[in-house]
Design a protein around this motif. Sequence first.
Motif, PDB file in Angstrom:
ATOM      1  N   ARG A 182       0.816  -1.219   0.000  1.00  0.00           N
ATOM      2  CA  ARG A 182       0.000   0.000   0.000  1.00  0.00           C
ATOM      3  C   ARG A 182       0.850   1.269   0.000  1.00  0.00           C
ATOM      4  NH1 ARG A 182      -3.786  -1.191   3.812  1.00  0.00           N
ATOM      5  NH2 ARG A 182      -5.577  -1.468   2.457  1.00  0.00           N
ATOM      6  N   GLY A 183       1.954   1.258   0.755  1.00  0.00           N
ATOM      7  CA  GLY A 183       2.765   2.474   0.883  1.00  0.00           C
ATOM      8  C   GLY A 183       3.817   2.643  -0.196  1.00  0.00           C
ATOM      9  N   ARG A 184       3.939   1.660  -1.094  1.00  0.00           N
ATOM     10  CA  ARG A 184       4.983   1.740  -2.125  1.00  0.00           C
ATOM     11  C   ARG A 184       4.692   2.869  -3.119  1.00  0.00           C
ATOM     12  NH1 ARG A 184       7.603  -3.552  -3.083  1.00  0.00           N
ATOM     13  NH2 ARG A 184       8.039  -4.301  -0.979  1.00  0.00           N
ATOM     14  N   GLY A 185       5.706   3.650  -3.431  1.00  0.00           N
ATOM     15  CA  GLY A 185       5.523   4.712  -4.419  1.00  0.00           C
ATOM     16  C   GLY A 185       5.467   4.153  -5.829  1.00  0.00           C
ATOM     17  N   ARG A 186       6.105   3.007  -6.025  1.00  0.00           N
ATOM     18  CA  ARG A 186       6.134   2.414  -7.358  1.00  0.00           C
ATOM     19  C   ARG A 186       6.122   0.889  -7.241  1.00  0.00           C
ATOM     20  NH1 ARG A 186      10.214   0.847 -10.855  1.00  0.00           N
ATOM     21  NH2 ARG A 186       9.673   1.005 -13.062  1.00  0.00           N
ATOM     22  N   LEU A 187       5.325   0.259  -8.078  1.00  0.00           N
ATOM     23  CA  LEU A 187       5.277  -1.200  -8.091  1.00  0.00           C
ATOM     24  C   LEU A 187       5.840  -1.712  -9.409  1.00  0.00           C
ATOM     25  CD1 LEU A 187       1.781  -2.170  -6.623  1.00  0.00           C
ATOM     26  CD2 LEU A 187       3.977  -2.320  -5.512  1.00  0.00           C
ATOM     27  N   THR A 188       6.486  -2.844  -9.344  1.00  0.00           N
ATOM     28  CA  THR A 188       6.984  -3.490 -10.567  1.00  0.00           C
ATOM     29  C   THR A 188       6.230  -4.797 -10.756  1.00  0.00           C
ATOM     30  OG1 THR A 188       8.649  -4.753  -9.347  1.00  0.00           O
ATOM     31  CG2 THR A 188       9.284  -2.542 -10.124  1.00  0.00           C
ATOM     32  N   GLU A 189       6.399  -5.378 -11.940  1.00  0.00           N
ATOM     33  CA  GLU A 189       5.753  -6.672 -12.193  1.00  0.00           C
ATOM     34  C   GLU A 189       6.280  -7.722 -11.219  1.00  0.00           C
ATOM     35  OE1 GLU A 189       5.265  -8.151 -16.132  1.00  0.00           O
ATOM     36  OE2 GLU A 189       5.176  -6.139 -17.008  1.00  0.00           O
ATOM     37  N   GLU A 190       7.541  -7.601 -10.842  1.00  0.00           N
ATOM     38  CA  GLU A 190       8.132  -8.543  -9.884  1.00  0.00           C
ATOM     39  C   GLU A 190       7.468  -8.421  -8.517  1.00  0.00           C
ATOM     40  OE1 GLU A 190      10.095 -11.529  -8.264  1.00  0.00           O
ATOM     41  OE2 GLU A 190      10.143 -11.022 -10.401  1.00  0.00           O
ATOM     42  N   ASN A 191       7.259  -7.157  -8.052  1.00  0.00           N
ATOM     43  CA  ASN A 191       6.541  -6.922  -6.791  1.00  0.00           C
ATOM     44  C   ASN A 191       5.178  -7.606  -6.814  1.00  0.00           C
ATOM     45  OD1 ASN A 191       7.665  -3.487  -6.589  1.00  0.00           O
ATOM     46  ND2 ASN A 191       8.510  -5.289  -5.595  1.00  0.00           N
ATOM     47  N   ILE A 192       4.474  -7.399  -7.907  1.00  0.00           N
ATOM     48  CA  ILE A 192       3.108  -7.902  -8.023  1.00  0.00           C
ATOM     49  C   ILE A 192       3.096  -9.428  -8.063  1.00  0.00           C
ATOM     50  CG2 ILE A 192       1.100  -8.004  -9.571  1.00  0.00           C
ATOM     51  CD1 ILE A 192       1.695  -5.038 -10.230  1.00  0.00           C
ATOM     52  N   ARG A 193       4.047 -10.024  -8.813  1.00  0.00           N
ATOM     53  CA  ARG A 193       4.130 -11.492  -8.862  1.00  0.00           C
ATOM     54  C   ARG A 193       4.357 -12.074  -7.468  1.00  0.00           C
ATOM     55  NH1 ARG A 193       6.700 -11.197 -13.888  1.00  0.00           N
ATOM     56  NH2 ARG A 193       8.769 -11.131 -12.925  1.00  0.00           N
ATOM     57  N   GLU A 194       5.241 -11.426  -6.731  1.00  0.00           N
ATOM     58  CA  GLU A 194       5.544 -11.894  -5.371  1.00  0.00           C
ATOM     59  C   GLU A 194       4.309 -11.785  -4.469  1.00  0.00           C
ATOM     60  OE1 GLU A 194       8.262 -10.367  -1.651  1.00  0.00           O
ATOM     61  OE2 GLU A 194       8.968  -9.902  -3.681  1.00  0.00           O
ATOM     62  N   ALA A 195       3.603 -10.669  -4.587  1.00  0.00           N
ATOM     63  CA  ALA A 195       2.392 -10.469  -3.770  1.00  0.00           C
ATOM     64  C   ALA A 195       1.321 -11.487  -4.126  1.00  0.00           C
ATOM     65  CB  ALA A 195       1.858  -9.050  -3.967  1.00  0.00           C
ATOM     66  N   LEU A 196       1.148 -11.738  -5.426  1.00  0.00           N
ATOM     67  CA  LEU A 196       0.117 -12.678  -5.862  1.00  0.00           C
ATOM     68  C   LEU A 196       0.449 -14.107  -5.438  1.00  0.00           C
ATOM     69  CD1 LEU A 196      -0.928 -11.352  -9.393  1.00  0.00           C
ATOM     70  CD2 LEU A 196      -2.080 -11.065  -7.207  1.00  0.00           C
ATOM     71  N   ARG A 197       1.751 -14.416  -5.342  1.00  0.00           N
ATOM     72  CA  ARG A 197       2.150 -15.735  -4.849  1.00  0.00           C
ATOM     73  C   ARG A 197       1.678 -15.911  -3.403  1.00  0.00           C
ATOM     74  NH1 ARG A 197       7.486 -15.229  -5.206  1.00  0.00           N
ATOM     75  NH2 ARG A 197       7.395 -15.312  -7.465  1.00  0.00           N
ATOM     76  N   GLU A 198       1.833 -14.855  -2.604  1.00  0.00           N
ATOM     77  CA  GLU A 198       1.383 -14.910  -1.210  1.00  0.00           C
ATOM     78  C   GLU A 198      -0.134 -14.978  -1.119  1.00  0.00           C
ATOM     79  OE1 GLU A 198       3.176 -12.213   1.600  1.00  0.00           O
ATOM     80  OE2 GLU A 198       4.971 -12.018   0.363  1.00  0.00           O
ATOM     81  N   VAL A 199      -0.816 -14.239  -2.013  1.00  0.00           N
ATOM     82  CA  VAL A 199      -2.291 -14.270  -2.046  1.00  0.00           C
ATOM     83  C   VAL A 199      -2.764 -15.677  -2.379  1.00  0.00           C
ATOM     84  CG1 VAL A 199      -4.337 -13.441  -3.255  1.00  0.00           C
ATOM     85  CG2 VAL A 199      -2.557 -11.819  -2.602  1.00  0.00           C
ATOM     86  N   ARG A 200      -2.102 -16.314  -3.358  1.00  0.00           N
ATOM     87  CA  ARG A 200      -2.467 -17.679  -3.761  1.00  0.00           C
ATOM     88  C   ARG A 200      -2.333 -18.650  -2.574  1.00  0.00           C
ATOM     89  NH1 ARG A 200      -2.003 -20.827  -8.590  1.00  0.00           N
ATOM     90  NH2 ARG A 200      -1.082 -19.075  -9.700  1.00  0.00           N
ATOM     91  N   ILE A 201      -1.201 -18.570  -1.861  1.00  0.00           N
ATOM     92  CA  ILE A 201      -0.982 -19.449  -0.705  1.00  0.00           C
ATOM     93  C   ILE A 201      -2.045 -19.206   0.360  1.00  0.00           C
ATOM     94  CG2 ILE A 201       0.600 -19.975   1.209  1.00  0.00           C
ATOM     95  CD1 ILE A 201       2.911 -19.268  -0.760  1.00  0.00           C
ATOM     96  N   ALA A 202      -2.351 -17.932   0.599  1.00  0.00           N
ATOM     97  CA  ALA A 202      -3.357 -17.581   1.611  1.00  0.00           C
ATOM     98  C   ALA A 202      -4.719 -18.166   1.247  1.00  0.00           C
ATOM     99  CB  ALA A 202      -3.453 -16.060   1.752  1.00  0.00           C
ATOM    100  N   LEU A 203      -5.098 -18.090  -0.021  1.00  0.00           N
ATOM    101  CA  LEU A 203      -6.394 -18.615  -0.471  1.00  0.00           C
ATOM    102  C   LEU A 203      -6.448 -20.137  -0.351  1.00  0.00           C
ATOM    103  CD1 LEU A 203      -6.888 -16.359  -3.624  1.00  0.00           C
ATOM    104  CD2 LEU A 203      -8.263 -16.264  -1.536  1.00  0.00           C
ATOM    105  N   LEU A 204      -5.360 -20.794  -0.737  1.00  0.00           N
ATOM    106  CA  LEU A 204      -5.329 -22.262  -0.645  1.00  0.00           C
ATOM    107  C   LEU A 204      -5.390 -22.720   0.809  1.00  0.00           C
ATOM    108  CD1 LEU A 204      -2.664 -23.073  -3.397  1.00  0.00           C
ATOM    109  CD2 LEU A 204      -5.121 -23.564  -3.483  1.00  0.00           C
ATOM    110  N   GLU A 205      -4.685 -22.011   1.687  1.00  0.00           N
ATOM    111  CA  GLU A 205      -4.724 -22.352   3.118  1.00  0.00           C
ATOM    112  C   GLU A 205      -6.110 -22.112   3.705  1.00  0.00           C
ATOM    113  OE1 GLU A 205      -1.612 -20.238   5.097  1.00  0.00           O
ATOM    114  OE2 GLU A 205      -0.049 -21.646   4.463  1.00  0.00           O
TER     115      GLU A 205
END
Length: 461
Positions: A17-40
């Motif tokens: 939320r506080g990041r001034g700039r996001l990259t595709e790498e940032n987003i991929r990493e975040a979505l990986r965590e979201v995926r794990i959270a949903l599966l759990e």
Amino acid sequence: MFESLSQRLSATVNRLRGRGRLTEENIREALREVRIALLEADVALPVVQALIQRVKVRAVGQDVLKSLSPGQALVKVVSDELTAVMGTANSELNLAATPPAVVLMVGLQGAGKTTTVAKLARLLTERKKKKVMVVSCDVYRPAAIEQLRTLAGQVGVKFFPSEAGQDPVQIAKDAVAAARREVVDVLLVDTAGRLHVDEAMMAEIKALHAAITPIETLFVVDSMTGQDAATTAKAFSDALPLTGVVLTKTDGDARGGAALSVRYITGRPIKFLGAGEKTDALEPFHPDRVAQRILGMGDVLSLVEEVERKVDQEKAQKLAQKVMKGKRFDLEDMRDQLEQMNNMGGLAGLMDKLPGVSSLPESVKAKANDGEIKRMVAIIGSMTPRERRHPDLLNGSRRARVAKGSGTQPADVNRLLKQYMQMEKMMSKLSRGGGKGLLRQMSGALKGMGGMGGMGGLPPR
């Protein structure tokens, strides 16, 4: 509900939320965590894959990377897609039929169908002002018929009698005829469940459905069964033209996988959430509000609606007038406030709807237990009416007597009186300044905190 999922997702989105700039790498990493959270959280795999793909497409496009505040934009994308998976908007019961509007309740044994029938009957009576009749077609369990008879009496709706050994289809037909004669608005039909989906059960429910042609056919499912809830719902939706789903026992489900899976797997909307055994523990399902709760944003709209519905407006008005006239806030008033809080689901129920609660430490959330409210009410109830009106009378010996009478310790009584004095002090400031004194106090507190992030405190009055 959603406790573990909310903690994981809130932590992930807060980092971005506080990041001034996001990259595709940032987003991929975040979505990986979201995926794990949903599966759990026991969300069905096809739902997880679809959700992640939809978020990814929007996140790496114009919506997020070109945004002025990409972290917040990503949170909005996740919120929007969670809402879309669960059905976008609240789907109300369709009762637009020549009376009686027949609602057929189906589901497995133990899912909570009979209790849900009573809850729905109460909701329709109190909030929609409908005249309701209920009937049980569960001829295999005489206890189920008696249970519905008792619950119907508790919620004040008509009960159509049935007995073990009767033909379920004939019971339903007779109930429809009786409801028509008695000009009933809605007829709720409870059906027999089985321990698992079988051909005999499906054949019986299909025959019932054909005989009474209900305007709504609701599948009642235990949310704690997780992915199995979606699988069972799919089996029923293939056999019957379901119009909606009711998720029960959501107070015991910390994961929330069923809520995120059922709509996507079945294509049928979740219409209600049931929590607890009380007959008022049934709420319409709002996907957008639930998505906000999952992301730790709270559900203030539902909280406001609950306050409007469950708070005794007359008592609240009397207390307001009493305080504004400068009369002392006493322990009777405090007990009223505690009981009103209990009526709204207690501290745990309120906290669940407040923004930011998911990020609180477990040690803090553990203290917000409803046993504490009940203990406080018991302590006040152990006092004499005079002591409640004049708390200054409570000396050491009286406090010991109150503790003994309420089954608590003198330290508990002392703690309650300390909390009372804080409330009484706040109320007296409110009365002295006609509200301005309290506002000035809040303004000073805000300035001391740096004006809540640069707001500079409240404006002078």
